[in-house]
Write an enzyme that holds these catalytic residues in place. Structure first.
Site, PDB file in Angstrom:
ATOM      1  N   SER A   1      -0.750  -2.158 -34.263  1.00 41.75           N
ATOM      2  CA  SER A   1       0.624  -1.774 -34.577  1.00 41.75           C
ATOM      3  C   SER A   1       1.382  -1.495 -33.284  1.00 41.75           C
ATOM      4  CB  SER A   1       0.663  -0.532 -35.485  1.00 41.75           C
ATOM      5  OG  SER A   1       0.160   0.601 -34.792  1.00 41.75           O
ATOM      6  N   GLY A   2       2.684  -1.500 -33.409  1.00 41.15           N
ATOM      7  CA  GLY A   2       3.537  -1.168 -32.270  1.00 41.15           C
ATOM      8  C   GLY A   2       4.555  -0.132 -32.677  1.00 41.15           C
TER       9      GLY A   2
ATOM     10  N   ASP B   1      -2.135   0.632 -21.913  1.00 44.37           N
ATOM     11  CA  ASP B   1      -1.883   1.819 -22.730  1.00 44.37           C
ATOM     12  C   ASP B   1      -2.852   2.952 -22.431  1.00 44.37           C
ATOM     13  OD1 ASP B   1      -4.076   0.583 -23.952  1.00 44.37           O
ATOM     14  OD2 ASP B   1      -3.047   0.181 -25.840  1.00 44.37           O
ATOM     15  N   THR B   2      -4.080   2.626 -22.059  1.00 46.04           N
ATOM     16  CA  THR B   2      -5.031   3.692 -21.731  1.00 46.04           C
ATOM     17  C   THR B   2      -4.632   4.424 -20.460  1.00 46.04           C
ATOM     18  OG1 THR B   2      -6.766   2.367 -22.755  1.00 46.04           O
ATOM     19  CG2 THR B   2      -7.466   4.250 -21.456  1.00 46.04           C
TER      20      THR B   2
END
Length: 447
Positions: free
Chosen positions: A12-13, A219-220
């Site tokens: 998802s975003g 993202d991490t």
């Protein structure tokens, strides 16, 4: 001041707005699914649909002072000389790299010593080796940089995401050109490198001529930047579809022992190194839910929490990587290991939770052993911070307190790096983390 964080996950975003007017409010402007598409046997990301949703999210968000984009790692788009996308990016779960790694490693046996990246079949270096279109492309652009390019018209390659490609030297923060040459990959096709906080361009007038900043675009990297740690003696689990489990260091660990343990050295915000192991995460439970047709996870977690520990599987078994009949695969793995086979969804759920907690324990113990970094607490950030049974089981098997939250750590890290670059906040990484700990204190689980 208001900052828009575009945060794209594997399933998802979302577009969120960080409002610093009264502290650190985070408002969700738009959330949307990220659905891959299979075409003639190849699994693709629907990148144009994602871009459309990003534009819609920015429209709903309204005027903001800046924008930052983060996403999953390793995947990329190919551009021609005119900057036109040559085709939808291929999904890292596609099978095209299944038999590529051996050939690449035969050419570059010192790949780990040079780049420090955990060997996974979908590493960018292996994808490019399998991608016949790469030789024809003028540019190779990682996913968040591709979206930034479409917003601004300016190309760049952000370092935290570049470090996941197994083509970057984590000691210098520059391309490992000699290694890439032997792998027959032209790293000159990647746009110039930039770091979190660098200006990535300005949107068109239609989007308000808004500054876009490079953030921890993996993202991490953004999630770890938002770990609300008050000391440096912490381990972390960025828990979602994948679980990234490790410690934060000042320098990479490139030993043969580290390679054998399959640890990765990815760059973080402010020159840090995320020394971690990729562990298959809540993907196992998500795929089980899909097969069962059960949308709600809370009843499953509640039922699983009432059951005793019964079965453990190796969550990193390659059979669990692609989509498919996850309950059937888990049952087969249990039979092969001599473990009791779960009989219903709550028992399968309990098996997944226990197996994840055990994988986290092993990864954290290995991270401490291999790096020499001692830890007193484990921080869980991301969607898995909501999973109370998993957080408690992790505390129990690790014998350490688990501090869970924030859930939206990735967006918070994204927002604060933007805000600092824009001059809205000051301070180093520790200062940013202290700010998050004050306004969003985590929930504590004792072993």
């Amino acid at each position: 001041m208001r900052f828009a964080a575009v945060d794209l996950g594997a399933s998802s975003g979302r577009v969120l707005v960080g409002d610093l007017t009264r502290g650190l409010d985070l408002i969700e402007a738009h959330r949307f699914p990220n659905r891959p598409v299979e075409v003639r046997g190849t699994l693709h990301w629907d990148i144009l649909a994602l871009y459309r949703e990003v534009l819609e999210g920015l429209r709903v968000a309204g005027p903001v002072d800046a924008i930052g984009i983060d996403s999953w790692a390793v995947d990329y788009g190919l551009l021609d000389e005119d900057g036109t996308l040559l085709g939808n990016p291929v999904h890292y779960r596609d099978r095209r790299t299944e038999h590529v790694a051996g050939a690449v490693l035969a050419k570059v046996p010192d790949l780990y010593a040079a780049t420090g990246i955990q060997f996974l079949p979908f590493n960018t270096v292996f994808q490019l080796a399998a991608d016949r279109r790469a030789a024809e492309a003028a540019r190779i652009v990682l996913i968040p940089d591709l979206l930034a390019y479409w917003l601004t018209g300016e190309l760049g390659t952000e370092r935290t995401n570049a470090s996941t490609t197994a083509l970057l030297d984590p000691r210098t923060g520059d391309w490992a050109a000699a290694v890439a040459d032997r792998a027959e990959i032209d790293v000159g096709k990647f746009p110039p490198l930039r770091s979190p906080g660098d200006r990535a361009g300005t949107t068109s007038q239609e989007l308000g001529s808004t500054p876009v900043y490079a953030v921890g675009s993996h993202d991490t990297a953004s999630a770890v930047a938002a770990v609300p740690a008050v000391t440096d003696r912490f381990g972390y689990i960025s828990s979602g579809t994948w679980s990234l489990v490790g410690v934060e260091l000042d320098a990479p660990v490139l030993t043969e022992e580290s390679r054998k343990a399959n640890f990765t050295n990815e760059l973080g915000v402010d020159g840090t190194v995320r020394y971690l192991r990729n562990v298959t995460g809540l993907w196992l439970l998500q795929e089980c839910q899909r097969v069962w047709g059960l949308a709600e996870v809370e009843p499953l977690l509640a039922a699983a929490a009432r059951l005793p520990r019964k079965s453990i599987v190796d969550v990193d078994d390659p059979r669990f990587l692609p989509p498919g009949d996850m309950p059937g695969r888990i049952a087969a793995a249990c039979r092969e290991a001599g473990e009791p086979v779960p009989r219903d969804p709550p028992e399968f759920t309990r098996c997944v939770l226990d197996s994840l907690a055990e994988a986290y324990r092993r990864a954290l113990a290995d991270a401490v052993r291999l790096s020499g970094k001692e830890i007193d607490v484990v921080h869980v950030v991301g969607g898995g911070a909501r999973n109370e049974p998993l957080c408690q089981l992790t505390a129990d098997v690790c014998g350490l307190p688990v501090l869970a939250g924030p859930v939206e750590a990735t967006a918070l890290g994204n927002v604060l790096v933007q805000a600092r670059a824009h001059g809205a906040v000051e301070g180093d990484l520790a200062t940013m983390r202290a700010r998050i700990a004050r306004v969003r204190p985590p929930r504590r689980y004792e072993p």
